[in-house]
Scaffold this motif. Structure first.
Motif, PDB file in Angstrom:
ATOM      1  N   GLU A 146       0.962  -0.648  -0.221  1.00  0.00           N
ATOM      2  CA  GLU A 146      -0.284   0.163  -0.236  1.00  0.00           C
ATOM      3  C   GLU A 146       0.742   1.161   0.315  1.00  0.00           C
ATOM      4  OE1 GLU A 146      -2.820  -0.322   2.899  1.00  0.00           O
ATOM      5  OE2 GLU A 146      -3.895  -1.563   2.137  1.00  0.00           O
ATOM      6  N   ILE A 147       1.063   2.026  -1.165  1.00  0.00           N
ATOM      7  CA  ILE A 147       1.905   3.028  -0.897  1.00  0.00           C
ATOM      8  C   ILE A 147       1.189   4.502  -1.350  1.00  0.00           C
ATOM      9  CG2 ILE A 147       2.920   2.190  -1.940  1.00  0.00           C
ATOM     10  CD1 ILE A 147       2.937   4.245  -4.722  1.00  0.00           C
ATOM     11  N   ALA A 148       2.073   5.595  -0.840  1.00  0.00           N
ATOM     12  CA  ALA A 148       1.006   6.990  -1.534  1.00  0.00           C
ATOM     13  C   ALA A 148       2.403   7.518  -1.813  1.00  0.00           C
ATOM     14  CB  ALA A 148       1.070   7.552   0.378  1.00  0.00           C
ATOM     15  N   PHE A 149       2.522   8.530  -2.659  1.00  0.00           N
ATOM     16  CA  PHE A 149       3.451   9.321  -3.291  1.00  0.00           C
ATOM     17  C   PHE A 149       3.689  10.550  -2.641  1.00  0.00           C
ATOM     18  CE2 PHE A 149       2.348   7.124  -6.891  1.00  0.00           C
ATOM     19  CZ  PHE A 149       3.587   6.525  -7.328  1.00  0.00           C
ATOM     20  N   ARG A 150       4.516  10.491  -2.178  1.00  0.00           N
ATOM     21  CA  ARG A 150       5.473  11.606  -1.437  1.00  0.00           C
ATOM     22  C   ARG A 150       5.089  12.623  -2.361  1.00  0.00           C
ATOM     23  NH1 ARG A 150       8.983  13.449   2.985  1.00  0.00           N
ATOM     24  NH2 ARG A 150       9.610  15.988   2.599  1.00  0.00           N
ATOM     25  N   VAL A 151       4.798  13.886  -2.610  1.00  0.00           N
ATOM     26  CA  VAL A 151       4.410  15.038  -3.083  1.00  0.00           C
ATOM     27  C   VAL A 151       5.174  16.142  -3.506  1.00  0.00           C
ATOM     28  CG1 VAL A 151       2.222  14.059  -4.691  1.00  0.00           C
ATOM     29  CG2 VAL A 151       2.409  15.429  -3.377  1.00  0.00           C
ATOM     30  N   ASN A 152       5.832  16.741  -4.101  1.00  0.00           N
ATOM     31  CA  ASN A 152       6.560  18.529  -3.590  1.00  0.00           C
ATOM     32  C   ASN A 152       5.206  19.071  -3.981  1.00  0.00           C
ATOM     33  OD1 ASN A 152       7.998  20.323  -3.957  1.00  0.00           O
ATOM     34  ND2 ASN A 152      10.148  19.366  -4.145  1.00  0.00           N
ATOM     35  N   PRO A 153       4.645  19.875  -2.898  1.00  0.00           N
ATOM     36  CA  PRO A 153       3.889  20.707  -3.632  1.00  0.00           C
ATOM     37  C   PRO A 153       4.638  22.290  -4.169  1.00  0.00           C
ATOM     38  CG  PRO A 153       4.041  20.611  -0.781  1.00  0.00           C
ATOM     39  CD  PRO A 153       5.096  19.451  -1.466  1.00  0.00           C
ATOM     40  N   ASP A 154       5.598  22.417  -3.970  1.00  0.00           N
ATOM     41  CA  ASP A 154       6.184  23.792  -4.124  1.00  0.00           C
ATOM     42  C   ASP A 154       5.632  24.389  -3.462  1.00  0.00           C
ATOM     43  OD1 ASP A 154       7.802  25.774  -4.821  1.00  0.00           O
ATOM     44  OD2 ASP A 154       7.353  25.661  -7.160  1.00  0.00           O
ATOM     45  N   VAL A 155       6.041  25.443  -1.699  1.00  0.00           N
ATOM     46  CA  VAL A 155       5.200  25.732  -0.721  1.00  0.00           C
ATOM     47  C   VAL A 155       6.694  26.229  -0.132  1.00  0.00           C
ATOM     48  CG1 VAL A 155       3.576  25.837   1.405  1.00  0.00           C
ATOM     49  CG2 VAL A 155       2.934  24.491  -0.695  1.00  0.00           C
ATOM     50  N   LYS A 171      15.446  18.379  -2.129  1.00  0.00           N
ATOM     51  CA  LYS A 171      15.060  16.929  -3.309  1.00  0.00           C
ATOM     52  C   LYS A 171      14.370  15.886  -3.054  1.00  0.00           C
ATOM     53  CE  LYS A 171      17.995  14.252   1.101  1.00  0.00           C
ATOM     54  NZ  LYS A 171      18.050  14.017   1.238  1.00  0.00           N
ATOM     55  N   PHE A 172      13.450  15.793  -2.465  1.00  0.00           N
ATOM     56  CA  PHE A 172      12.223  15.830  -1.616  1.00  0.00           C
ATOM     57  C   PHE A 172      10.928  15.998  -2.760  1.00  0.00           C
ATOM     58  CE2 PHE A 172      14.375  16.810   2.327  1.00  0.00           C
ATOM     59  CZ  PHE A 172      14.558  15.654   2.743  1.00  0.00           C
ATOM     60  N   GLY A 173      10.654  14.327  -3.046  1.00  0.00           N
ATOM     61  CA  GLY A 173       8.913  14.361  -3.632  1.00  0.00           C
ATOM     62  C   GLY A 173       8.944  13.970  -5.192  1.00  0.00           C
ATOM     63  N   ILE A 174       7.426  13.892  -5.969  1.00  0.00           N
ATOM     64  CA  ILE A 174       7.228  13.491  -6.874  1.00  0.00           C
ATOM     65  C   ILE A 174       7.280  15.392  -7.174  1.00  0.00           C
ATOM     66  CG2 ILE A 174       5.771  12.921  -8.784  1.00  0.00           C
ATOM     67  CD1 ILE A 174       7.312  11.041  -7.190  1.00  0.00           C
ATOM     68  N   PRO A 175       7.483  16.300  -8.373  1.00  0.00           N
ATOM     69  CA  PRO A 175       6.781  17.416  -9.032  1.00  0.00           C
ATOM     70  C   PRO A 175       5.397  17.746  -9.208  1.00  0.00           C
ATOM     71  CG  PRO A 175       8.784  17.047 -10.759  1.00  0.00           C
ATOM     72  CD  PRO A 175       8.592  15.879  -9.038  1.00  0.00           C
ATOM     73  N   SER A 176       4.662  18.155  -9.011  1.00  0.00           N
ATOM     74  CA  SER A 176       3.346  18.933  -8.936  1.00  0.00           C
ATOM     75  C   SER A 176       2.818  17.532 -10.566  1.00  0.00           C
ATOM     76  CB  SER A 176       2.763  19.659  -8.691  1.00  0.00           C
ATOM     77  OG  SER A 176       3.371  20.159  -7.217  1.00  0.00           O
ATOM     78  N   LYS A 177       3.633  18.250 -11.408  1.00  0.00           N
ATOM     79  CA  LYS A 177       2.979  18.176 -12.639  1.00  0.00           C
ATOM     80  C   LYS A 177       3.223  16.600 -13.062  1.00  0.00           C
ATOM     81  CE  LYS A 177       7.251  19.534 -15.141  1.00  0.00           C
ATOM     82  NZ  LYS A 177       7.929  18.817 -14.065  1.00  0.00           N
ATOM     83  N   GLU A 178       4.317  16.026 -12.712  1.00  0.00           N
ATOM     84  CA  GLU A 178       4.083  14.277 -12.819  1.00  0.00           C
ATOM     85  C   GLU A 178       2.868  13.389 -11.642  1.00  0.00           C
ATOM     86  OE1 GLU A 178       8.379  13.073 -12.404  1.00  0.00           O
ATOM     87  OE2 GLU A 178       8.955  15.275 -13.307  1.00  0.00           O
ATOM     88  N   VAL A 179       2.524  13.681 -10.873  1.00  0.00           N
ATOM     89  CA  VAL A 179       1.727  13.212  -9.643  1.00  0.00           C
ATOM     90  C   VAL A 179       0.741  12.365 -10.816  1.00  0.00           C
ATOM     91  CG1 VAL A 179       0.065  13.263  -7.903  1.00  0.00           C
ATOM     92  CG2 VAL A 179       2.055  14.724  -7.800  1.00  0.00           C
ATOM     93  N   VAL A 180      -0.072  13.335 -11.592  1.00  0.00           N
ATOM     94  CA  VAL A 180      -0.728  12.173 -12.393  1.00  0.00           C
ATOM     95  C   VAL A 180      -0.879  10.643 -12.562  1.00  0.00           C
ATOM     96  CG1 VAL A 180      -3.628  12.121 -13.046  1.00  0.00           C
ATOM     97  CG2 VAL A 180      -2.757  13.647 -11.539  1.00  0.00           C
TER      98      VAL A 180
END
Ligand code: LLP
Length: 426
Positions: A146-155, A171-180
């Motif tokens: 069971e997973i979540a993606f760590r996303v990088n919300p750029d805040v 260095k953390f997370g998936i860039p927002s535009k790649e999330v979907v």
């Protein structure tokens, strides 16, 4: 008797914690010494659970992973944010249920991913590479991760750059535009069940606005991911709530955080007709102010500054050297005495940067006095080292005037530790 900072009282000029006299603790157990007030840990945790009654609170074990602390929080119903197999191991040993653990990390080893799968804890996946490795591992084990993606919300959390984690440059997370795209990909992979979304924007954040912005951005992503046909069972907003290290500093409390972000979270989930569980991962707020570091004065020297040399250095509390952090300082055996001079408290480490507190107005300080560094519970002992051949100090838990050792002090034998000599050097 009066109070210097919430649960810390003064009696007969001595600093008291959890009903215990710090000067007696220093004498009984020796210095340096980390001292934690048990009831304060419970109070802080329950502040969170009261502010967020419908959320799950996953304590960030990295802040202070001492076993007794993990055990206390496990008994209070905490889950855990773990960042290594070591933290996972300790959290499970302490009785934190595997269903309430999220294995975080931007660079997990294959071994760590195998352990997460084998032990059945949720994984926050930080990259496409990791997603594929995890899929192979889970498939091979005949399990579903069971997973979540760590996303990088750029805040921008407006905190120290070294502890800002949600900027697009971090260095953390998936860039927002790649999330979907990555959720779509994950939903097609064997052994993977994408069921959550995760972010964490930074630490020691002193206003609620960045959390609101992060919640809005996360809920935009939740909408898109849900729209792509993925059922999200949880939204993990990470943590970062700061504490008032400086006396009188006014910082938001869990209640303020709840008032700021819950309306956004509730409104957006209602609009979408979904009811994911909210998860929060506080570390600092739960543990920072529960603990003090007691350290004895070895020498007082008037030079370029009025230096007070103590027996703890950045080997035991690296925050001031690493982040220019401020820790409030008192002379534990003279707390109520009038400040007379300006002192800079330095450790015994062979580095100019080994400064624990700069230019503090204190009563006259002499050899043998006990200095207390407050709010040392988060990222204090957990970031300690044996640098300069210094065994780590003990940790004590106090409650209603009683004290227990929760970690014995290391000795020089621990410096040898697991080291070995090749035969030719015998
Ligand atoms: N969740 C994740 C994914 C994290 O990376 C962190 C902290 C937390 C939760 C807990 O955040 P907190 O509630 O403690 O702000 N050593 C630094 C702080 C580093 C924080 C690292 N991540 C310091 O001493 O200030």
């Amino acid at each position: 008797m009066f109070t210097i900072k919430d649960h810390l009282e003064v009696r007969n000029d001595h600093l008291m914690i959890g009903g215990a006299d710090t000067t007696e603790l220093a004498q009984k157990y020796g210095t340096p010494l980390y001292v934690t007030n048990e009831s304060r840990v419970i109070e802080n945790f329950s502040e969170y659970t009261k502010a967020f009654p419908d959320a799950d609170i996953y304590y960030a074990a990295k802040a202070n992973g001492s076993f007794a602390i993990l055990r206390m929080l496990a008994r209070e119903g905490a889950g855990a944010d773990v960042f290594s197999y070591g933290e996972l191991y300790m959290a499970l040993l302490a009785g934190i249920p595997r269903g309430k653990i999220l294995f975080n990390g931007n660079s997990k080893t294959d071994f760590e991913l195998r352990k997460a799968v084998e032990l059945g804890v949720k994984v926050s996946v930080d990259s496409r590479d990791e997603l594929h490795t995890l899929s192979e591992i889970a498939e091979k084990a005949g399990k579903t991760a069971e997973i979540a993606f760590r996303v990088n919300p750029d805040v921008s959390p407006k905190t120290h750059p070294k502890i800002s984690t949600g900027l697009s440059s971090s260095k953390f997370g998936i860039p927002s535009k790649e999330v979907v795209g990555i959720y779509r990909e994950a939903s097609q992979l064997p052994g993977i069940s994408p069921c959550g979304i995760h972010c964490h924007i930074g630490s020691q954040i002193l206003e609620t606005a960045p959390f609101v912005e992060a919640t809005q951005k996360m809920m935009d992503l939740v909408e898109k991911v849900t729209g792509a046909g993925i059922d999200l069972e949880f939204v993990d907003m990470g943590s970062g709530l700061g504490i008032p290290y400086k006396k009188g500093e006014d910082t938001p409390k869990p209640r303020d955080l709840a008032d700021a972000i819950l309306p956004v979270f509730d409104e957006r989930t209602e609009e979408l007709g979904i009811s994911p569980k909210l998860i929060l991962e506080p570390g600092r707020y739960i543990i920072a102010d529960t603990t003090i570091l007691l350290t004895k004065v070895n020498t007082v020297k008037k030079a370029a500054r009025n230096f007070v040399g103590v027996d703890a250095g950045f080997n035991l509390l690296i925050r001031p050297a690493m982040y220019e952090s401020y820790h409030y300082v008192v002379v534990a055996n003279k707390v109520a005495s009038k400040p007379e001079e300006t002192y800079t408290i330095v450790g015994p480490i062979c580095e100019t940067g080994d400064i624990l507190a700069e230019d503090r107005e204190l009563p006259r300080v002499e050899k043998g006095d006990i200095i207390a560094l407050l709010d040392a519970g988060a990222y204090g002992f957990s970031m300690s080292s044996q640098y300069n051949g210094r065994p780590r100090c003990a940790e004590i838990l106090v409650n209603d005037g009683n004290s227990d050792v929760i970690r014995s002090a290391e000795d020089v034998g621990d410096l040898m530790g697991k080291q070995k000599l090749p035969a030719r050097l015998m």
